[in-house]
Design an enzyme around this catalytic site. Sequence first.
Site, PDB file in Angstrom:
ATOM      1  N   ASN A  10       0.860  -1.180   0.000  1.00  0.00           N
ATOM      2  CA  ASN A  10       0.000   0.000   0.000  1.00  0.00           C
ATOM      3  C   ASN A  10       0.896   1.230   0.000  1.00  0.00           C
ATOM      4  OD1 ASN A  10      -1.837   2.028   0.490  1.00  0.00           O
ATOM      5  ND2 ASN A  10      -2.176   1.467   2.635  1.00  0.00           N
ATOM      6  N   TRP A  11       0.954   1.903  -1.141  1.00  0.00           N
ATOM      7  CA  TRP A  11       1.878   3.047  -1.252  1.00  0.00           C
ATOM      8  C   TRP A  11       1.324   4.293  -0.588  1.00  0.00           C
ATOM      9  CZ3 TRP A  11       3.769   3.030  -7.078  1.00  0.00           C
ATOM     10  CH2 TRP A  11       4.341   1.791  -7.372  1.00  0.00           C
ATOM     11  N   LYS A  12       0.035   4.278  -0.254  1.00  0.00           N
ATOM     12  CA  LYS A  12      -0.611   5.468   0.322  1.00  0.00           C
ATOM     13  C   LYS A  12      -0.395   6.661  -0.616  1.00  0.00           C
ATOM     14  CE  LYS A  12       0.317   3.401   4.751  1.00  0.00           C
ATOM     15  NZ  LYS A  12       0.271   3.526   6.194  1.00  0.00           N
ATOM     16  N   HIS A  96      -9.412   1.065   4.889  1.00  0.00           N
ATOM     17  CA  HIS A  96      -8.121   1.203   5.579  1.00  0.00           C
ATOM     18  C   HIS A  96      -8.313   2.122   6.793  1.00  0.00           C
ATOM     19  CE1 HIS A  96      -3.977   2.409   6.358  1.00  0.00           C
ATOM     20  NE2 HIS A  96      -3.626   1.318   5.717  1.00  0.00           N
ATOM     21  N   GLU A  98      -6.680   4.507   7.910  1.00  0.00           N
ATOM     22  CA  GLU A  98      -6.485   5.939   7.641  1.00  0.00           C
ATOM     23  C   GLU A  98      -7.742   6.548   7.043  1.00  0.00           C
ATOM     24  OE1 GLU A  98      -2.857   5.483   5.440  1.00  0.00           O
ATOM     25  OE2 GLU A  98      -1.857   4.876   7.290  1.00  0.00           O
ATOM     26  N   GLU A 168      -5.344  -5.256  10.627  1.00  0.00           N
ATOM     27  CA  GLU A 168      -4.340  -4.217  10.831  1.00  0.00           C
ATOM     28  C   GLU A 168      -4.599  -3.490  12.151  1.00  0.00           C
ATOM     29  OE1 GLU A 168      -2.401  -3.038   6.899  1.00  0.00           O
ATOM     30  OE2 GLU A 168      -4.117  -1.725   7.177  1.00  0.00           O
ATOM     31  N   GLY A 174       2.382   2.184  10.703  1.00  0.00           N
ATOM     32  CA  GLY A 174       3.276   3.323  10.540  1.00  0.00           C
ATOM     33  C   GLY A 174       3.974   3.750  11.825  1.00  0.00           C
ATOM     34  N   SER A 214       3.446  -2.285  10.245  1.00  0.00           N
ATOM     35  CA  SER A 214       4.906  -2.269  10.360  1.00  0.00           C
ATOM     36  C   SER A 214       5.560  -3.607  10.008  1.00  0.00           C
ATOM     37  CB  SER A 214       5.334  -1.816  11.760  1.00  0.00           C
ATOM     38  OG  SER A 214       4.832  -0.526  12.030  1.00  0.00           O
ATOM     39  N   GLY A 235       2.816  -1.244   4.266  1.00  0.00           N
ATOM     40  CA  GLY A 235       2.810   0.182   3.951  1.00  0.00           C
ATOM     41  C   GLY A 235       4.215   0.671   3.673  1.00  0.00           C
ATOM     42  N   GLY A 236       4.819   1.299   4.666  1.00  0.00           N
ATOM     43  CA  GLY A 236       6.130   1.932   4.518  1.00  0.00           C
ATOM     44  C   GLY A 236       7.179   1.086   3.808  1.00  0.00           C
TER      45      GLY A 236
HETATM   46  C1  PEP Z   1      -0.728  -0.079   5.869  1.00  0.00           C
HETATM   47  O1  PEP Z   1      -0.680   0.973   5.266  1.00  0.00           O
HETATM   48  O2  PEP Z   1      -1.671  -0.836   5.668  1.00  0.00           O
HETATM   49  C2  PEP Z   1       0.346  -0.422   6.806  1.00  0.00           C
HETATM   50  C3  PEP Z   1       0.274  -1.542   7.460  1.00  0.00           C
HETATM   51  O3  PEP Z   1       1.382   0.472   6.951  1.00  0.00           O
HETATM   52  P1  PEP Z   1       2.832   0.184   7.625  1.00  0.00           P
HETATM   53  O4  PEP Z   1       3.332  -1.097   7.049  1.00  0.00           O
HETATM   54  O5  PEP Z   1       3.660   1.372   7.233  1.00  0.00           O
HETATM   55  O6  PEP Z   1       2.611   0.090   9.099  1.00  0.00           O
END
Ligand code: PEP
Length: 256
Positions: A10-12, A96, A98, A168, A174, A214, A235-236
């Site tokens: 997930n590049w956000k 999600h 966010e 999640e 994040g 993460s 994500g990251g």
């Molecule tokens: C996500 O965006 O779904 C996520 C899990 O982010 P991260 O891996 O950065 O915690």
Amino acid sequence: MMRKLIIAGNWKLNKTSREAIEFVTLLKRELCDISGVDIIVCPPATALSDVQDVLTDSNIALGAQNVYWEDEGAFTGEVSAPLLKDIGVQYVIIGHSERRQYFGETDETVNKRLAAALKHGLTPIVCVGENLTEREKGRTFEVLEKQCRGGLDGLEADEVEKIIIAYEPVWAIGTGKTATAQQAQEAHKFIRDLLAEMYNDDTAQTVRIQYGGSVKPENSAQLMSQPDIDGALVGGASLKAETFTEIIKNSCTAAQ
Ligand code: PEP
């Protein structure tokens, strides 16, 4: 039951089209020998089409980060399932944390988006998860049950079998804090048992449940070796070819 591993990035809100093209060109090369895993990248809407051009005939599929529930009409700023299908999108992240936190997403809107995605043949990745207060108050399972029941409301078992669920925990997204493999497994098992109760055992055993929060090369193997963890939503660490590739390779080894 063997469920196929599924790793999504997930590049956000990151990467211009040019950056996205460069990135997936590299990723495609790095991952070309890998099989036995579904690999998905979810760029921002502006880069979807260009990324799809690069990914044609590769083992990487394209996902969007959101979808609106109406097909077309006076809905300024929205993107619908038929429009995503039209440019080769196969998956879509729905609900999600966010979006729930910053954009007013509720279980009801998740449910509408989910129905629209399924109707048009997009595979939804539905996100659920508790926040820190909810976990500390011992309400994790209660929250997961409410989100699953509300989000999947009205769906038949054969439709639910087509979806991916991403567990999640909000406190792990994040933040660099990862749920322990045991905490994650416990939540995944709870969701799978709930699906068995809501539908049936076969459906519960068919649905793939990803962990997100993460995920990094250092923790991916331990998470993916858990019996009810079928993949990761990253994500990251999905923004760099090296870390995303390493997560996929470590996960494949661990899941065998
Ligand atoms: C996500 O965006 O779904 C996520 C899990 O982010 P991260 O891996 O950065 O915690």
